[in-house]
Design an enzyme around this catalytic site. Structure first.
Site, PDB file in Angstrom:
ATOM      1  N   ARG A 117      72.468 -31.156 -57.611  1.00 48.04           N
ATOM      2  CA  ARG A 117      73.585 -31.601 -56.766  1.00 48.04           C
ATOM      3  C   ARG A 117      74.783 -30.808 -57.247  1.00 48.04           C
ATOM      4  O   ARG A 117      75.509 -31.223 -58.119  1.00 48.04           O
ATOM      5  CB  ARG A 117      73.858 -33.106 -56.894  1.00 48.04           C
ATOM      6  N   LYS A 127      68.556 -28.699 -35.380  1.00 45.68           N
ATOM      7  CA  LYS A 127      68.309 -28.189 -34.032  1.00 45.68           C
ATOM      8  C   LYS A 127      67.803 -26.731 -34.097  1.00 45.68           C
ATOM      9  O   LYS A 127      66.764 -26.501 -34.674  1.00 45.68           O
ATOM     10  CB  LYS A 127      69.569 -28.350 -33.175  1.00 45.68           C
ATOM     11  N   TYR A 180      79.547 -35.776 -29.835  1.00 46.17           N
ATOM     12  CA  TYR A 180      78.280 -36.364 -30.304  1.00 46.17           C
ATOM     13  C   TYR A 180      78.509 -37.820 -30.750  1.00 46.17           C
ATOM     14  O   TYR A 180      79.441 -38.094 -31.525  1.00 46.17           O
ATOM     15  CB  TYR A 180      77.756 -35.503 -31.459  1.00 46.17           C
TER      16      TYR A 180
HETATM   17  C1  LIG Z   1      72.041 -33.687 -33.716  1.00 48.91           C
HETATM   18  C2  LIG Z   1      73.477 -33.404 -33.643  1.00 48.91           C
HETATM   19  C3  LIG Z   1      74.336 -33.782 -34.669  1.00 48.91           C
HETATM   20  C4  LIG Z   1      73.894 -34.589 -35.867  1.00 48.91           C
HETATM   21  O1  LIG Z   1      73.012 -33.907 -36.673  1.00 48.91           O
HETATM   22  P1  LIG Z   1      71.901 -34.642 -37.584  1.00 48.91           P
HETATM   23  O2  LIG Z   1      71.236 -33.500 -38.267  1.00 48.91           O
HETATM   24  O3  LIG Z   1      71.005 -35.394 -36.647  1.00 48.91           O
HETATM   25  O4  LIG Z   1      72.629 -35.554 -38.512  1.00 48.91           O
HETATM   26  C5  LIG Z   1      75.662 -33.426 -34.562  1.00 48.91           C
HETATM   27  N1  LIG Z   1      76.134 -32.753 -33.494  1.00 48.91           N
HETATM   28  C6  LIG Z   1      75.336 -32.390 -32.478  1.00 48.91           C
HETATM   29  C7  LIG Z   1      75.900 -31.654 -31.324  1.00 48.91           C
HETATM   30  C8  LIG Z   1      73.984 -32.702 -32.523  1.00 48.91           C
HETATM   31  O5  LIG Z   1      73.202 -32.361 -31.506  1.00 48.91           O
END
Ligand SMILES: *Cc1c(COP(=O)(O)O)cnc(C)c1O
Length: 396
Positions: free
Chosen positions: A69, A219, A122
Site C-alpha cells: 500500500r 470498462k 454516473y
Molecule cells: C463503471 C463506472 C464508474 C465506476 O467504476 P467502478 O470500477 O465500477 O467502481 C465510474 N464512472 C463511469 C462512467 C462508469 O461507467
C-alpha cells in the site's frame, strides 16, 4: 468524402498511430531476465539489508519499495503506462473506479466548499457528492452541463470543483471541455473529468486543460470483464497529494494480480476500441431506421445534436450508446430478454454485448424517458443486427 474530411481522417489515423507506440513500447526489464511481461510481485512488504537503507526508503514511500500500500512494482508499471497514454505526469491506480473518483474528489474539497457537477453523472458519483459529502458540509449543484451558461450561473464564491463526465454514460451528453476549463480557471475551481467512455485513446482532457482525469479501469482499459479497478491521472502537484493522503489513508489499492491483467488488456486497447467503434456505429445507424427507436444517442452519428463538439474534442467514439423508445417499459424488458447475443447486465467494455432498460427523468425534464443502453461487443456486428431485428419481430 470531401477533401477536408479525408484530411481530418488521415490526421486522426496518424494521431492514433502515435498512440499505438505509446501502448506497445516497453524497455527491456533488466531485473527479470528480460521477461517480456512485468512479473506479478506477490508481496506485501520489501525487506532491507541495513537499517540505514530502510530508513532512507521510509522517507519516500511512493518512490521506494517498502510496502504494497504505497508502491508495488507490478502496479507502478501499469501506472506509468496509463500516465503516458493519458499525457499526464503521474497516475495512481485504485481498487475500483469509485475508489479513484472518491479519492480524487476528497483531495480537492474541504468543509464549506461548493461543487458544480453534470446532472447525468454516473449514479454512485452523484450519490457521493449529493448525499455523502453533504454530511461534511460540501454542497453540490447539479446542472445540465451541455451549455456553458449553466456552468457560469452555478458558480459561487466558494466553488472549488467542476466535476465533468463527457460524454455521460446513459444519454451521452457532452460538455465543452475547453469552455469549462477556461471558466473553471477564471473561477478558481479545479476540474476533474470521468473519461471512462472515451478512454485516453480517443480523448485527452489533460491536453485541453482539465486538472485530473479519472477512469473506471473495469470498462475498456481492462477490457475483458474480469476485473474491477480505477485510476487518477494528472500533474505531479495534484497526484502527490492524492498518493500520499487519500490513497494511503483510505487504502483503496489495486492488487498486483489485477494490475497484471490490466497491463495485458491494455496491449490490445487500440485494436479492441477500433472494432467497438466501427460495430457500434453500424448498429446505431441500423437502429435509427427501426420503429423501436425514437432517438439514438450516439455522439459519433452525424445527426447527433453535439456531433460537431464530439469530433472536435474526441478522436473517436467507443461502443456504448443508447436509444430512446416510446414502447412500454415492460415490452422493452421483454425485448431485451429475447436478445441472444446481448446479455442483460451492468458495466461494459468487454468482449460481450450488453443491454439494460432504464426509465429516467433528470431535473428540469417534463416526463420520464425510456432509455435502452447497448454495449456493442466484439462479436460480428451483422449477427448483432440480426439479433436486434429478430427480437423486434418477436415482441412488437
Ligand atoms: C463503471 C463506472 C464508474 C465506476 O467504476 P467502478 O470500477 O465500477 O467502481 C465510474 N464512472 C463511469 C462512467 C462508469 O461507467
Amino acid at each position: 468524402m470531401n477533401k477536408k474530411r479525408i484530411q481530418d481522417t488521415a490526421a486522426r489515423v496518424n494521431d492514433r498511430e502515435q498512440q499505438y507506440t505509446q501502448v506497445s513500447y516497453d524497455p527491456i526489464d533488466t531485473h527479470h531476465f528480460g521477461a517480456i511481461n512485468t512479473p506479478i510481485y506477490q508481496t506485501s512488504l520489501f525487506a532491507f539489508e541495513t537499517y540505514e537503507a530502510f530508513e532512507q526508503s521510509m522517507k519516500d514511500l511512493q518512490n521506494n519499495h517498502v510496502y504494497s500500500r504505497g508502491n508495488n512494482p507490478t502496479v507502478s508499471y501499469l501506472e506509468n503506462k496509463l500516465a503516458e497514454l493519458e499525457g499526464g505526469e503521474q497516475a495512481k491506480c485504485f481498487a475500483s473506479g469509485m475508489a479513484a473518483i472518491s479519492s480524487a474528489i476528497l483531495s480537492v474539497v474541504s468543509s464549506g466548499d461548493h461543487v458544480v457537477c453534470v446532472n447525468q453523472v454516473y449514479g454512485p458519483t452523484r450519490e457521493f457528492l449529493s448525499d455523502y459529502l453533504r454530511r461534511f458540509d460540501v454542497e453540490t449543484t447539479f446542472i445540465d452541463g451541455s451549455s456553458i451558461a449553466n456552468w457560469e450561473n452555478a458558480v459561487q464564491p466558494n466553488t472549488k470543483l467542476f466535476y465533468l463526465e463527457s460524454p455521460t454514460s446513459l444519454v451521452f451528453e457532452l460538455q465543452d471541455l475547453q469552455a469549462c476549463t477556461t471558466l473553471a480557471r477564471k473561477s478558481g475551481a479545479v476540474t476533474i473529468i470521468d473519461n471512462t467512455w472515451a478512454t485516453p485513446f480517443y480523448q485527452k482532457p489533460l491536453e485541453i486543460g482539465v486538472d485530473l482525469v479519472v477512469h473506471s479501469i473495469s470498462k475498456y482499459l481492462g477490457g475483458h470483464s474480469d476485473l474491477v479497478g480505477g485510476v487518477v491521472i494528472g500533474a505531479r502537484k495534484w497526484m502527490e497529494r492524492i498518493a500520499n493522503v487519500e490513497y494511503m489513508l483510505l487504502g483503496g489499492l489495486m492488487t498486483p494480480q489485477t494490475a497484471a491483467l490490466v497491463s495485458r488488456g491494455l496491449r490490445t486497447l487500440p485494436l479492441r476500441l477500433e472494432r467497438h467503434e466501427a460495430s457500434a456505429l453500424l448498429v446505431a445507424e441500423h437502429l435509427q431506421g427501426l420503429p423501436i427507436a425514437t432517438r439514438v444517442n450516439h455522439p459519433g452519428l452525424p445527426g447527433y445534436a453535439q456531433y460537431d463538439l464530439a469530433i472536435r474534442q474526441m478522436s473517436g467514439t467507443s461502443g456504448l450508446f443508447s436509444f430512446e423508445s416510446d414502447k412500454p417499459i415492460e415490452q422493452l424488458k421483454q425485448w431485451a430478454s429475447e436478445l441472444r447475443y446481448f446479455k442483460i447486465g451492468v458495466s461494459w467494455g468487454g468482449f460481450e454485448s450488453l443491454v439494460t432498460v432504464n426509465r429516467v427523468q433528470y431535473e428540469g425534464e417534463e416526463s420520464a424517458r425510456h432509455i435502452v443502453r447497448l454495449h456493442i461487443g466484439l462479436e460480428d456486428p451483422q449477427e448483432l443486427i440480426r439479433d436486434i431485428d429478430e427480437a423486434c419481430r418477436n415482441v412488437f
